[in-house]
Write an enzyme that holds these catalytic residues in place. Structure first.
Site, PDB file in Angstrom:
ATOM      1  N   TRP A 169       2.827   7.104  -6.066  1.00 44.70           N
ATOM      2  CA  TRP A 169       2.365   6.789  -4.713  1.00 44.70           C
ATOM      3  C   TRP A 169       2.854   7.943  -3.866  1.00 44.70           C
ATOM      4  O   TRP A 169       4.035   8.013  -3.516  1.00 44.70           O
ATOM      5  CB  TRP A 169       2.934   5.454  -4.239  1.00 44.70           C
ATOM      6  CG  TRP A 169       2.498   5.096  -2.864  1.00 44.70           C
ATOM      7  CD1 TRP A 169       3.193   5.271  -1.701  1.00 44.70           C
ATOM      8  CD2 TRP A 169       1.244   4.544  -2.472  1.00 44.70           C
ATOM      9  NE1 TRP A 169       2.467   4.859  -0.627  1.00 44.70           N
ATOM     10  CE2 TRP A 169       1.258   4.395  -1.063  1.00 44.70           C
ATOM     11  CE3 TRP A 169       0.116   4.145  -3.159  1.00 44.70           C
ATOM     12  CZ2 TRP A 169       0.181   3.883  -0.351  1.00 44.70           C
ATOM     13  CZ3 TRP A 169      -0.959   3.617  -2.451  1.00 44.70           C
ATOM     14  CH2 TRP A 169      -0.917   3.491  -1.061  1.00 44.70           C
ATOM     15  N   HIS A 199     -11.887 -17.467  32.874  1.00 42.45           N
ATOM     16  CA  HIS A 199     -13.264 -16.948  33.073  1.00 42.45           C
ATOM     17  C   HIS A 199     -14.195 -17.487  32.000  1.00 42.45           C
ATOM     18  O   HIS A 199     -15.108 -16.808  31.556  1.00 42.45           O
ATOM     19  CB  HIS A 199     -13.230 -15.418  33.045  1.00 42.45           C
ATOM     20  CG  HIS A 199     -12.349 -14.835  34.103  1.00 42.45           C
ATOM     21  ND1 HIS A 199     -12.689 -14.809  35.439  1.00 42.45           N
ATOM     22  CD2 HIS A 199     -11.084 -14.338  34.024  1.00 42.45           C
ATOM     23  CE1 HIS A 199     -11.703 -14.277  36.140  1.00 42.45           C
ATOM     24  NE2 HIS A 199     -10.711 -13.977  35.312  1.00 42.45           N
ATOM     25  N   GLU A 257      -9.212 -14.306   8.307  1.00 46.76           N
ATOM     26  CA  GLU A 257      -9.549 -13.677   7.019  1.00 46.76           C
ATOM     27  C   GLU A 257      -8.800 -14.326   5.858  1.00 46.76           C
ATOM     28  O   GLU A 257      -9.194 -14.146   4.714  1.00 46.76           O
ATOM     29  CB  GLU A 257      -9.301 -12.176   7.065  1.00 46.76           C
ATOM     30  CG  GLU A 257      -7.889 -11.735   7.298  1.00 46.76           C
ATOM     31  CD  GLU A 257      -7.746 -10.210   7.229  1.00 46.76           C
ATOM     32  OE1 GLU A 257      -8.551  -9.539   6.580  1.00 46.76           O
ATOM     33  OE2 GLU A 257      -6.803  -9.702   7.851  1.00 46.76           O
ATOM     34  N   CYS A 305       6.711   4.295  -6.394  1.00 49.36           N
ATOM     35  CA  CYS A 305       6.007   4.721  -7.604  1.00 49.36           C
ATOM     36  C   CYS A 305       6.437   3.804  -8.741  1.00 49.36           C
ATOM     37  O   CYS A 305       7.362   3.027  -8.615  1.00 49.36           O
ATOM     38  CB  CYS A 305       6.391   6.147  -7.955  1.00 49.36           C
ATOM     39  SG  CYS A 305       6.154   7.283  -6.603  1.00 49.36           S
ATOM     40  N   GLU A 336      -4.487  -9.744  16.567  1.00 55.77           N
ATOM     41  CA  GLU A 336      -4.109  -9.546  15.156  1.00 55.77           C
ATOM     42  C   GLU A 336      -3.802 -10.890  14.495  1.00 55.77           C
ATOM     43  O   GLU A 336      -4.215 -11.141  13.365  1.00 55.77           O
ATOM     44  CB  GLU A 336      -2.915  -8.610  15.070  1.00 55.77           C
ATOM     45  CG  GLU A 336      -2.323  -8.421  13.692  1.00 55.77           C
ATOM     46  CD  GLU A 336      -3.299  -7.908  12.646  1.00 55.77           C
ATOM     47  OE1 GLU A 336      -4.414  -7.479  13.004  1.00 55.77           O
ATOM     48  OE2 GLU A 336      -2.971  -7.982  11.446  1.00 55.77           O
ATOM     49  N   LYS A 369      -5.742 -12.377  11.209  1.00 54.36           N
ATOM     50  CA  LYS A 369      -5.025 -12.825  10.009  1.00 54.36           C
ATOM     51  C   LYS A 369      -5.476 -14.229   9.614  1.00 54.36           C
ATOM     52  O   LYS A 369      -5.767 -14.500   8.461  1.00 54.36           O
ATOM     53  CB  LYS A 369      -3.508 -12.797  10.250  1.00 54.36           C
ATOM     54  CG  LYS A 369      -2.895 -11.419  10.286  1.00 54.36           C
ATOM     55  CD  LYS A 369      -2.754 -10.754   8.938  1.00 54.36           C
ATOM     56  CE  LYS A 369      -3.806  -9.769   8.529  1.00 54.36           C
ATOM     57  NZ  LYS A 369      -4.284  -8.707   9.331  1.00 54.36           N
ATOM     58  N   ARG A 405       2.320  -0.499  -7.968  1.00 56.56           N
ATOM     59  CA  ARG A 405       3.328   0.210  -7.164  1.00 56.56           C
ATOM     60  C   ARG A 405       2.823   1.572  -6.695  1.00 56.56           C
ATOM     61  O   ARG A 405       3.452   2.227  -5.855  1.00 56.56           O
ATOM     62  CB  ARG A 405       4.617   0.413  -7.969  1.00 56.56           C
ATOM     63  CG  ARG A 405       5.304  -0.854  -8.405  1.00 56.56           C
ATOM     64  CD  ARG A 405       6.509  -0.545  -9.266  1.00 56.56           C
ATOM     65  NE  ARG A 405       7.466   0.261  -8.529  1.00 56.56           N
ATOM     66  CZ  ARG A 405       8.383  -0.273  -7.715  1.00 56.56           C
ATOM     67  NH1 ARG A 405       8.453  -1.573  -7.553  1.00 56.56           N
ATOM     68  NH2 ARG A 405       9.217   0.479  -7.053  1.00 56.56           N
ATOM     69  N   ASN A 415      11.170   8.337  -8.344  1.00 56.68           N
ATOM     70  CA  ASN A 415      10.614   7.411  -7.368  1.00 56.68           C
ATOM     71  C   ASN A 415      11.557   7.435  -6.179  1.00 56.68           C
ATOM     72  O   ASN A 415      12.738   7.186  -6.309  1.00 56.68           O
ATOM     73  CB  ASN A 415      10.534   5.984  -7.946  1.00 56.68           C
ATOM     74  CG  ASN A 415      10.080   4.987  -6.888  1.00 56.68           C
ATOM     75  OD1 ASN A 415       9.457   5.365  -5.893  1.00 56.68           O
ATOM     76  ND2 ASN A 415      10.397   3.709  -7.078  1.00 56.68           N
ATOM     77  N   GLY A 416      11.041   7.810  -5.002  1.00 52.60           N
ATOM     78  CA  GLY A 416      11.887   7.846  -3.798  1.00 52.60           C
ATOM     79  C   GLY A 416      11.546   9.063  -2.970  1.00 52.60           C
ATOM     80  O   GLY A 416      10.533   9.716  -3.173  1.00 52.60           O
ATOM     81  N   LYS A 469     -10.318  -4.548   0.217  1.00 52.12           N
ATOM     82  CA  LYS A 469      -9.092  -3.990   0.782  1.00 52.12           C
ATOM     83  C   LYS A 469      -9.403  -2.752   1.626  1.00 52.12           C
ATOM     84  O   LYS A 469      -8.803  -2.520   2.647  1.00 52.12           O
ATOM     85  CB  LYS A 469      -8.097  -3.612  -0.326  1.00 52.12           C
ATOM     86  CG  LYS A 469      -6.791  -3.029   0.184  1.00 52.12           C
ATOM     87  CD  LYS A 469      -6.081  -3.975   1.136  1.00 52.12           C
ATOM     88  CE  LYS A 469      -4.918  -3.324   1.843  1.00 52.12           C
ATOM     89  NZ  LYS A 469      -4.415  -4.170   2.949  1.00 52.12           N
TER      90      LYS A 469
HETATM   91  C1  AGP Z   1      -7.015  -6.355   8.077  1.00 47.67           C
HETATM   92  O1  AGP Z   1      -6.209  -7.391   7.564  1.00 47.67           O
HETATM   93  C2  AGP Z   1      -8.267  -6.145   7.254  1.00 47.67           C
HETATM   94  N1  AGP Z   1      -7.978  -5.995   5.880  1.00 47.67           N
HETATM   95  C3  AGP Z   1      -9.151  -5.041   7.820  1.00 47.67           C
HETATM   96  O2  AGP Z   1      -9.483  -5.405   9.140  1.00 47.67           O
HETATM   97  C4  AGP Z   1      -8.558  -3.616   7.848  1.00 47.67           C
HETATM   98  O3  AGP Z   1      -7.542  -3.544   8.786  1.00 47.67           O
HETATM   99  C5  AGP Z   1      -9.676  -2.645   8.263  1.00 47.67           C
HETATM  100  O4  AGP Z   1     -10.694  -2.684   7.281  1.00 47.67           O
HETATM  101  C6  AGP Z   1      -9.186  -1.212   8.427  1.00 47.67           C
HETATM  102  O5  AGP Z   1      -8.706  -0.725   7.207  1.00 47.67           O
HETATM  103  P1  AGP Z   1      -7.847   0.639   7.199  1.00 47.67           P
HETATM  104  O6  AGP Z   1      -6.621   0.380   7.998  1.00 47.67           O
HETATM  105  O7  AGP Z   1      -7.555   0.872   5.751  1.00 47.67           O
HETATM  106  O8  AGP Z   1      -8.687   1.702   7.806  1.00 47.67           O
END
Ligand code: AGP
Length: 611
Positions: free
Chosen positions: A73, A507, A491, A2, A484, A488, A27, A99-100, A606
């Site tokens: 948070w 294959h 994106e 927080c 994953e 990374k 935060r 905060n904690g 996000k």
């Molecule tokens: C991952 O780096 C991306 N930002 C995106 O794939 C994300 O994981 C996906 O939109 C799911 O989001 P969430 O975990 O908030 O549900």
């Protein structure tokens, strides 16, 4: 995590506090509040962002020369007006922000309830505040002494700022495990979770250490330890600029969040995993343990990085719990007419808790009678509230669009759930169970070990930043990590990258291999290792470039690789929490080298709250 702010001095406190809270919203931002010494203690708080609170205060008499503020948070108690800080004690004479996490708050709450205390919120903070007041009343001691006695009883992490209506100029502060900075002004003092709220007023700061308590007046700062011994404050001169402070001195939030992982994984395990006792305590899972133990099928539902965590969990649950697991893209699941049988348990995985596809998918499944458990980072989010139960990942706000610390926290929670269920079912031999608990406890340290070698990974990134395409290959537990890693890179750097099961290369995809194509192998030492070494040889034979994530001391893979990124030895079930870290850094450094906006990549949000 927080944000907290405090001020005492000759200026108007409210403008300083509200501006400071805006600086700290990175935060945490689900609810906010201020307490002002304004002819008596006035508290204003609500769910929502700082600007929402500010709007409700326009026109009010906010004249004050001392006050505290908080942007939350949520960890205990979902975001609401009542759970927002500051909290007031039962007498109304004290106001506190925190905060904690107070780990033994339920014990303290029981003691206070037995003494007739009532609580208006679900927070651990309100419990601690009334515990302090109870001690002061009972022991007939001053507030400072009551705080000292109370904090000796408390387990967990805290920064608290406390106002006493009867001492309008004084702020009492204490910290253990969460950050607290005191800004030294001329006849005034500032407080903050970091220096960003005070930077425009003073660059002279004191970083309060664990188990220290501060009594702050406009012209006096007294620092003591919990043994009531005075400490000479160590005043430093800040040379950071505001933007740098919000990112903790890192260039980007993404890098900060990658480096937070030792702490966030520790926070995720704290209060839950007890490797000595051999116990895993997760109340939101415990109440559905029976359904999990007797489940014919567990369906993991998620998107993106969270889906990769679900895929890793498939391997972990099948191995430890001997339960049939399916992993579904939420966007596919929601539009099909999936078969949901009684006894199916769905685990919805989401950092934001607001991903539209995942939310609708679980709403559909819930309407068909499935039990929904959420593994979510944002407390009180829609997916968390729609779920019957579950466990929060406690990774703190993840600001970078690319999910990093949330992924490893998801893996930690899912592993704990699988261990707990496997233990109850008796499908994990006791020795292996205890071994895994002890190894899991060591993961934060092992992640820190990997992070210490970030310089080497940056050099590898420089070498390959101009490649047009990448392949990421892995087997078993490391196959989801390969996916994953590829996500990374895609994106963050906009370079095309594809994750694949290493054995699947023959294959078709192996036709892609030539000297232009870097192939990243996630090849930590595990039961698949011999096979993945053969896959490396297949790539080498076709002049492909091999970059490998390997276990320390793996000479064979080193021989076969053009570049290696090393992680410490770990049980294969836990390895993904380590092997993903070099791939997060590789993507980050390549993105930076290419001049990409790594915190806000093009076309991305996000949280995808739309279809
Ligand atoms: C991952 O780096 C991306 N930002 C995106 O794939 C994300 O994981 C996906 O939109 C799911 O989001 P969430 O975990 O908030 O549900």
């Amino acid at each position: 995590m927080c944000g907290i702010v405090g001020y005492t001095g000759p200026r108007e406190a409210y403008p300083i506090i509200i501006k400071g809270l805006k600086r700290l919203e990175y935060r945490g931002y689900d609810s906010t509040g201020v307490a002002l010494q304004n002819g008596g203690l006035k508290v204003y708080k609500k769910k929502g962002k700082v600007a929402d609170l500010e709007e409700t205060l326009v026109g009010k008499n906010l004249h004050a020369h001392a006050g505290i503020g908080h942007t939350r948070w949520a960890t205990h108690g979902e975001p609401s007006d009542l759970n927002a800080h500051p909290h007031r004690s039962s007498s109304g004479k004290l106001a506190m922000i925190h905060n904690g996490i107070i780990e033994n708050y339920s014990q303290l709450k029981k003691e206070l309830t037995n003494k007739g205390y009532q609580f208006s919120s679900e927070t651990d903070t309100e419990v601690l505040l009334n515990f302090i007041e109870e001690i002061r009343n009972n022991n007939q001691c001053d507030l400072e002494e009551a705080v000292r006695i109370a904090l000796k009883r408390v387990t967990g992490a805290y920064v608290i700022l406390l106002l006493d209506e009867d001492k309008p100029e004084t702020i009492i502060a204490a910290r253990k495990g969460s950050p607290l900075v005191i800004g030294i002004g001329k006849g005034e003092h500032f407080l903050g979770s970091d220096a960003s709220p005070m930077l425009e007023y003073t660059k002279e700061v004191v970083y309060v250490n664990d188990y220290e308590l501060a009594i702050i007046k406009p012209d006096e700062l007294i620092l003591k330890n919990l043994g009531n011994e005075k400490i000479t404050p160590y005043v430093q001169r800040l040379d950071l600029e505001l933007a740098a402070i919000e990112k903790g001195g890192y260039e980007h939030f993404m890098l900060k969040e990658i480096f937070e992982q030792p702490q966030t994984i520790y926070d995720c395990l704290r209060g839950r995993l007890d490797a000595t006792e051999g116990t895993i305590t997760m109340s939101g899972i415990q109440q559905y343990a029976e359904q999990l133990v007797s489940a014919n099928r567990i369906i993991m539902i998620a998107c993106g990085t969270s889906w990769h965590a679900g895929l890793a969990a498939e391997y972990i649950f099948e191995e430890l719990c001997r339960i049939n697991v399916e992993v579904e893209y939420a966007s596919e699941f929601r539009y099909r007419n999936p078969v949901i049988n009684p006894g199916d348990v769905i685990i919805a995985i989401s950092q934001s808790g607001e991903t539209a596809d995942t939310l609708v998918a679980i709403e559909n499944a819930k309407s068909k009678g499935a039990i929904i458990l959420g593994v979510v980072n944002v407390v009180g989010s829609s997916i968390a509230r729609t779920s019957h139960g579950g466990a929060y990942t406690h990774a703190g706000p993840e600001i970078g669009v690319a999910s990093t610390k949330a992924f490893t926290a998801q893996l930690a929670v899912l592993t704990m759930i699988a261990l707990k269920i496997g233990y109850i079912k008796g499908t994990i031999p006791q020795q292996r169970y205890m071994h895994l608990l002890n190894e899991l406890q060591e993961i934060p340290e092992k992640v820190a070990w990997v992070l210490k070698r970030s310089g080497h990974i940056k050099a590898v990134a420089e070498k390959y930043k101009d490649a047009r395409d990448f392949l990421y290959l892995g087997r078993g537990y490391n196959f989801p990590v390969a996916l994953e890693g590829a996500l990374k890179l895609k994106e963050i750097s906009y370079i095309h990258a594809e994750g694949y099961p290493a054995a699947e290369m023959k294959h078709g995809p192996i036709a892609l291999v030539d000297e232009e194509l870097p192939v990243v192998f996630v090849a930590t030492k595990d039961s698949y290792h011999e096979k993945i070494v053969s896959n490396m040889q297949e790539i080498r034979a076709r002049k492909g470039t091999v970059i490998s994530v390997i276990t320390e001391g793996d000479e064979v893979s080193t021989e076969l690789s053009d570049d290696v990124m090393i992680v410490p030895e770990a049980d294969e079930i836990l390895a993904p929490m380590l092997s993903v870290v070099p791939l997060q850094l590789l993507a980050y450094y390549i993105g930076v080298a290419k001049g990409c906006d790594v915190d806000k990549p093009r076309n991305l949000a996000k949280s995808v709250t739309v279809e």
